[in-house]
Design an enzyme around this catalytic site. Structure first.
Site, short mmCIF file in Angstrom:
data_model
loop_
_atom_site.label_atom_id
_atom_site.label_comp_id
_atom_site.label_asym_id
_atom_site.label_seq_id
_atom_site.Cartn_x
_atom_site.Cartn_y
_atom_site.Cartn_z
CG ASP A 1 -2.02 -0.99 1.11
OD1 ASP A 1 -2.03 -1.74 0.11
OD2 ASP A 1 -2.87 -1.05 2.03
CD GLU B 1 6.63 -1.50 -2.53
OE1 GLU B 1 7.80 -1.88 -2.49
OE2 GLU B 1 5.67 -2.27 -2.79
CD GLU C 1 -17.59 6.41 9.64
OE1 GLU C 1 -17.56 5.37 8.98
OE2 GLU C 1 -18.19 7.44 9.27
CE LYS D 1 -8.92 4.09 3.89
NZ LYS D 1 -8.63 2.79 3.34
CG ASP E 1 -6.54 -3.02 4.96
OD1 ASP E 1 -6.96 -2.72 3.83
OD2 ASP E 1 -5.36 -3.32 5.19
CD GLU F 1 -13.65 -1.88 3.29
OE1 GLU F 1 -14.51 -1.07 2.84
OE2 GLU F 1 -12.50 -1.96 2.86
CE1 TYR G 1 -17.61 2.50 3.45
CE2 TYR G 1 -16.69 0.81 4.88
CZ TYR G 1 -16.81 1.40 3.62
OH TYR G 1 -16.13 0.86 2.57
CE LYS H 1 -4.66 4.54 3.59
NZ LYS H 1 -3.71 4.15 2.57
CB CYS I 1 11.32 -35.54 9.23
SG CYS I 1 10.29 -35.08 10.63
CB CYS J 1 10.70 -39.14 12.61
SG CYS J 1 10.23 -38.85 10.90
CB CYS K 1 7.80 -35.61 7.68
SG CYS K 1 8.07 -37.20 8.48
CB CYS L 1 6.42 -38.26 11.77
SG CYS L 1 7.37 -36.88 12.43
#
Ligand code: IVH
Length: 670
Positions: A32, A34, A114, A116, A118, A174, A226, A318, A412, A415, A430, A435
């Protein structure tokens, strides 16, 4: 091309690709943060050079085009997006702009703040108070009709309560997946060797856009309302955002907690801090900020919308993500109930959002490779709510050269059996059914609510039973006696009796639960249901050849191979026989095929039908006694073809099988 032109084109390409990945593929390729950074850069460029505004600029639209698989739904009015404010200063700047635009000295009536949420934005249409359709946001104007899926979200009311519900309304809100459910789902997926979801939002959005509503129904989605839309001139019983929320609540729509009416912006600043520092960590759902709205709906109307996209009267405040940097000390491996080896990160303890983090999930080898993690790396770690902390990425600039690559162990860790992996799979297993690493996890799963549902057998208690040597496999549970249990620490005779009763009572659980409980690789609740419904009894399934299992709708070759392999394993056979001796019933009740006009007939669906979704069509066919199969064969009664049919239609024509359209199908349904 000038450099500004080049950069703008590049940004458009990156952002459009990210939007497509996010909204259409449900597989985000940018974080988000970026996305926000690139988006702002493009916005600034376009403001400075208006000539750069291209018709395909993502700044001109909301979300992405709806995908082809669902019918389209036109929203009553556009579903808007929001501008962002990342600090108190940016929030104050937003208010200044609003005041300048309105020419008012103060925002009359203040603000409503309110959470937000996601999740995935949806709009639910009610006619005369009854749920008519549900749609995703899509591109803001046109969404996808996901009515059948939304109906499975249990807190979306099917009918609004109250005598002031307008004749036609859209309730907007949402859809989200609570953290605890998300965690459990990912653990199950990892154990089954499936890819895990990066976050609850992707899981929710993905579930909402499932073509089969039965799959959606298994993801425990929730809803918060909302916002609201109604045709022009509708009489609305509220004049402020605050009252709108109260009204929705009165009508039976769930409303997010921690909302606050603020007379001035300073109160919003304080509230934001409070939520971020004190409340956020305790919520069982993801939020990424607050939404601040001018409270008066009249003012909202006056303020209007910028560029058809963002309202002037609302903004997203944010939060900084809960991220910290620390050192990845080691990567260790757990053995899950299906034998899946799950790597996890051991971190240098670090404090994030008030708790000390020492471990983070890595889920599978693929994830370690994809993130390019090396032991000794400084990594960014994120913690959101109660979710197990996750590693976002390494910080390559901080490498010293002493870091080392990590590889999945070849045997594993519990075992010592050499591990196995399938070509396409992300997980390593495994293969030893006996096991000890798998035993406890396996028993926890067998007795869990989704499987045999044996109340009172906590993890601790199962561990005691295993440690005491009383229980080596699931069948041993049925031999436990009250005196044996009473001898265990702190277990009174009354509780021991209750436990024995609960275990005995589980003997008649449906086959689907038992199949799920076995912990067969790739077989969770969904596949277990499909198998149980198709075969009815364990003995029928035991006799079924792999090809027949593979033909069950929704099963396919990978699951079938895994089931066949498990059933053929002498250790599994021995467990089954042991359970049989203890009196388990091994049957799925209520599987008698529905009696109806399509009894004994098999259909294949291809393309998108004009009115029925694939899931709805399947349900109706099954209710009429027919079955739906995934592939065309000589046994197919008819192929039901819609828009853009696939190769199944060609195959039907080759084999001379009837082709129906939706009308024909509806005509034959009762
Ligand atoms: S109001 C102004 N209120 O945030 C109309 N949106 O980035 C915008 N969201 O698409 C919607 N919680 O999916 C509003 N309390 C809330 C919200 C909220 C989450 C989402 C919604 C919207 C996105 C905008």
């Amino acid at each position: 091309m000038t450099s500004a032109e080049r950069r703008a084109a590049e940004l458009r390409r990156l952002l459009n690709r990210a939007i497509h990945a996010y909204y259409v593929l449900d597989a985000p390729d940018l974080s988000d943060a970026e996305y926000d950074t690139l988006y702002r850069e493009l916005q600034t460029l376009e403001e400075e050079h208006p000539a750069l505004r291209a018709p395909d600029s993502p700044t001109l639209r909301v979300g992405a085009e709806p995908s082809k698989a669902f019918r389209k739904h036109t929203h009553l009015s556009p579903m808007l997006s929001l501008g962002n404010a990342f600090s108190d200063e940016e929030l104050a700047a937003w208010e200044q702009k609003l005041l300048r635009y309105l020419g008012a000295s103060a925002v009359r009536g203040g603000y409503t703040a309110e959470l937000k949420i996601d999740g995935a934005a949806v709009s639910v249409t009610y006619r005369d108070g009854v749920l008519l359709t549900g749609a995703t946001r899509g591109n803001g104007m046109l969404g996808e009709d996901v009515t059948a899926n939304l109906r499975t979200v249990r807190d979306v009311p099917l009918r609004l309560q109250g005598d002031d519900v307008p004749p036609l309304v859209e309730v907007r809100g949402e859809v989200y997946l609570p953290f605890d459910r998300f965690e459990r789902m990912n653990e199950e997926r990892a154990a089954a060797g499936e890819l895990v979801f990066a976050n609850p939002r992707n899981a929710a959005a993905g579930a909402l856009r499932q073509l089969d509503p039965a799959v959606t129904a298994r993801r425990p989605l929730r809803f918060f309302g909302y916002a609201f839309a109604a045709p022009p001139g509708a009489k609305l019983p509220f004049q402020t955002q605050w009252d709108l929320l109260e009204t929705l609540a009165r009508w039976g729509v769930p409303i997010a907690p921690h909302r606050l009416r603020c007379a001035r912006l300073a109160e919003v600043h304080t509230h934001a801090r409070d939520i971020e520092q004190r409340i956020r960590g305790d919520l069982n759902f993801a939020i990424d900020g607050l939404v601040v709205k001018a409270d008066s709906l009249t003012l909202q109307d006056e303020a209007g919308v910028v560029g058809g996209r963002e309202p002037r009267w609302a903004v997203a405040r944010k939060f900084a993500p809960d991220i910290a940097e620390t050192r990845l000390l080691d990567i260790q491996v757990n053995v899950g109930r299906t034998g899946a080896l799950n790597p996890y990160a051991v971190l240098e303890p670090v404090e994030i959002g008030g708790t000390t983090v020492k471990l983070a999930t890595l889920h599978n080898e693929e994830l370690v490779r994809r993130k390019g993690l090396r032991i000794g790396d400084i990594v960014q770690v994120k913690r959101a709510g109660e979710v197990i902390p996750q590693i976002i990425a390494p910080v390559p600039e901080k490498r010293t050269g002493d870091e080392r690559e990590w590889h999945m162990p070849s045997s594993c860790p519990v075992c010592g059996t050499p591990v196995e992996r399938d070509e396409e799979e992300v997980a390593v297993y495994c293969p030893n059914v006996g096991c000890p690493g798998r035993r406890l996890e396996g028993l926890v799963h067998f007795t869990s609510q989704a499987a045999m549902d044996i109340r009172g057998l906590s993890y601790q208690r199962l561990r005691q039973l295993v440690d005491a040597g009383l229980v080596k496999d699931a069948a041993d549970l049925y031999d436990l006696t009250v005196p044996q249990l009473s001898e265990l620490d702190r277990l009174a005779e009354k509780s021991a009796q209750n436990l024995v009763d609960a275990i005995r009572e589980s003997k008649t659980r449906p086959l689907s639960r038992l199949l799920n409980g076995f912990g067969i690789r790739h077989v969770g609740t969904n596949a277990a249901d499909l198998l149980a419904r198709r075969f009815g009894t364990l003995d029928t399934l035991l006799k079924a050849p792999e090809e027949v299992i593979a033909q069950v709708r929704g099963i396919g070759p990978v699951i079938a191979a895994s089931v066949a392999r498990w059933l053929a394993d002498p250790r599994a056979r021995a467990l089954i026989e042991k359970l049989r001796k203890r009196g388990l019933t091994f049957v799925e009740p209520e599987i008698a095929p529905a009696d109806g006009p399509l009894r004994g007939q098999t259909f294949v669906l291809t393309g998108s039908l004009p009115s029925l979704s694939r899931g709805e069509a399947t349900k109706r066919i099954e209710a009429a006694g027919g079955t739906v199969s995934g592939s065309v064969s000589k046994k197919t009664t008819a192929v039901i073809a819609g828009d853009e049919p696939g190769s199944k239609l060609d195959k039907a024509k080759d084999l001379g099988i009837q082709v129906w359209d939706e009308k024909e199908l509806l005509h034959r349904l009762p």
